[in-house]
Design a protein around this motif. Structure first.
Motif, PDB file in Angstrom:
ATOM      1  N   LYS A 109     -37.500 -23.259  35.595  1.00  0.00           N
ATOM      2  CA  LYS A 109     -37.827 -21.839  35.466  1.00  0.00           C
ATOM      3  C   LYS A 109     -37.201 -21.021  36.590  1.00  0.00           C
ATOM      4  O   LYS A 109     -36.782 -19.883  36.389  1.00  0.00           O
ATOM      5  CB  LYS A 109     -39.343 -21.644  35.472  1.00  0.00           C
ATOM      6  CG  LYS A 109     -40.072 -22.321  34.318  1.00  0.00           C
ATOM      7  CD  LYS A 109     -41.572 -22.147  34.447  1.00  0.00           C
ATOM      8  CE  LYS A 109     -42.309 -22.874  33.340  1.00  0.00           C
ATOM      9  NZ  LYS A 109     -43.789 -22.754  33.474  1.00  0.00           N
ATOM     10  N   ASN A 134     -41.382 -26.320  37.183  1.00  0.00           N
ATOM     11  CA  ASN A 134     -41.075 -24.977  37.679  1.00  0.00           C
ATOM     12  C   ASN A 134     -39.647 -24.851  38.187  1.00  0.00           C
ATOM     13  O   ASN A 134     -39.131 -23.734  38.314  1.00  0.00           O
ATOM     14  CB  ASN A 134     -42.040 -24.585  38.789  1.00  0.00           C
ATOM     15  CG  ASN A 134     -43.435 -24.315  38.271  1.00  0.00           C
ATOM     16  OD1 ASN A 134     -43.612 -23.987  37.100  1.00  0.00           O
ATOM     17  ND2 ASN A 134     -44.438 -24.470  39.125  1.00  0.00           N
ATOM     18  N   THR A 159     -38.695 -31.436  38.673  1.00  0.00           N
ATOM     19  CA  THR A 159     -40.006 -31.475  38.010  1.00  0.00           C
ATOM     20  C   THR A 159     -40.962 -32.482  38.658  1.00  0.00           C
ATOM     21  O   THR A 159     -40.656 -33.057  39.665  1.00  0.00           O
ATOM     22  CB  THR A 159     -39.904 -31.829  36.516  1.00  0.00           C
ATOM     23  OG1 THR A 159     -39.611 -33.185  36.433  1.00  0.00           O
ATOM     24  CG2 THR A 159     -38.905 -31.051  35.792  1.00  0.00           C
TER      25      THR A 159
END
Length: 250
Positions: free
Chosen positions: A50, A47, A2
């Protein structure tokens, strides 16, 4: 992983009924600079979760070996885990949910990670369970009492750490486990010469995970604390020597 962590990113304490409990007693944990610099893309950036929290992708990265290695680690710990179990660092995939299923009714599972985003990601994967607590801690300075856990699991963490941090992590894992307890470690290992992925993977790891080369060149046992006499050290390798499971009995 992150973005760089700021004070506002660190989660407050969560009610004990939730599956995550952040420690209230210690000072805020500082995210190591090497982690922010080198592994921002895999663990730190929002992201990253994810992208990498996909079972098929984790399995692909490990050349189809995620499930066998996960199962080998869990089998080493046992089927019904009473007492206290510590997992050092979160992991993508279903390792921790499956580990939770092995915790006995009177057992406890604690998972630590230095990154709040990884703890929150793991929280989403776990059902509410008062036997499970997550803590923001540094693996190199756990802050738990000596001999306070029956078993410790370190799954694909050491190759991501500089040598000095790796040594401290192993020393801490051995310090907190009770006499007769186990420290189970799964990580990279120097592959056999004939292994077809040896050369391309080594080049990739040197670019993306520069500390992994240490575990190719040196036995994991060489990083163990010298002031501890182990009653047992057992090693198995997998996939043409590319991966290893080391079991330490203290």
């Amino acid at each position: 992983m992150t973005h760089l962590i700021s004070e506002s990113c660190i989660a407050p304490c969560i009610d004990h009924a939730e599956p995550v409990e952040f420690d209230k007693t210690s000072e805020r944990v500082t995210v190591p600079p090497y982690l922010q610099k080198i592994y921002w893309w895999a663990y730190v950036h929002p992201n990253a979760v994810k992208v990498f929290e996909r079972e098929w992708l984790v399995n692909l990265i490990l050349f189809g070996n995620y499930s066998p290695l996960r199962d080998a680690a869990l089998a080493e710990l046992g089927d019904s885990l009473s007492g206290r179990t510590l997992q050092v660092a979160c992991a993508y995939g279903d390792l921790t949910p499956r580990l939770r299923e092995r915790i006995a009714d009177d057992g406890q599972l604690h998972v630590i990670d230095v990154l709040p985003i990884q703890l929150q990601n793991l929280r989403r994967k776990l059902p509410a369970d008062t036997r499970v607590s997550l803590y923001q801690r540094d693996s190199a300075a756990l802050g738990f009492r000596n001999e306070s856990y029956d078993r410790v699991l370190v799954f694909f963490l050491l190759h991501e750490q500089p040598e000095s941090v790796r040594r401290k992590t192993l020393a801490e894992a051995c310090r907190v486990v009770k006499p007769g307890g186990k420290v189970v470690i799964v990580d990279y290992h120097g592959p056999d010469d004939w292994n077809p992925v040896r050369h391309p993977l080594r080049a990739l790891l040197r670019r993306l995970e520069p500390y992994a080369d240490d575990l190719w060149k040196n036995p994991l046992e060489s990083y163990l604390p010298q002031d501890i006499t182990f009653s047992g050290i057992r090693k198995e390798t997998y996939f043409g020597g590319l991966y290893q499971k080391v079991v330490l009995t203290v």
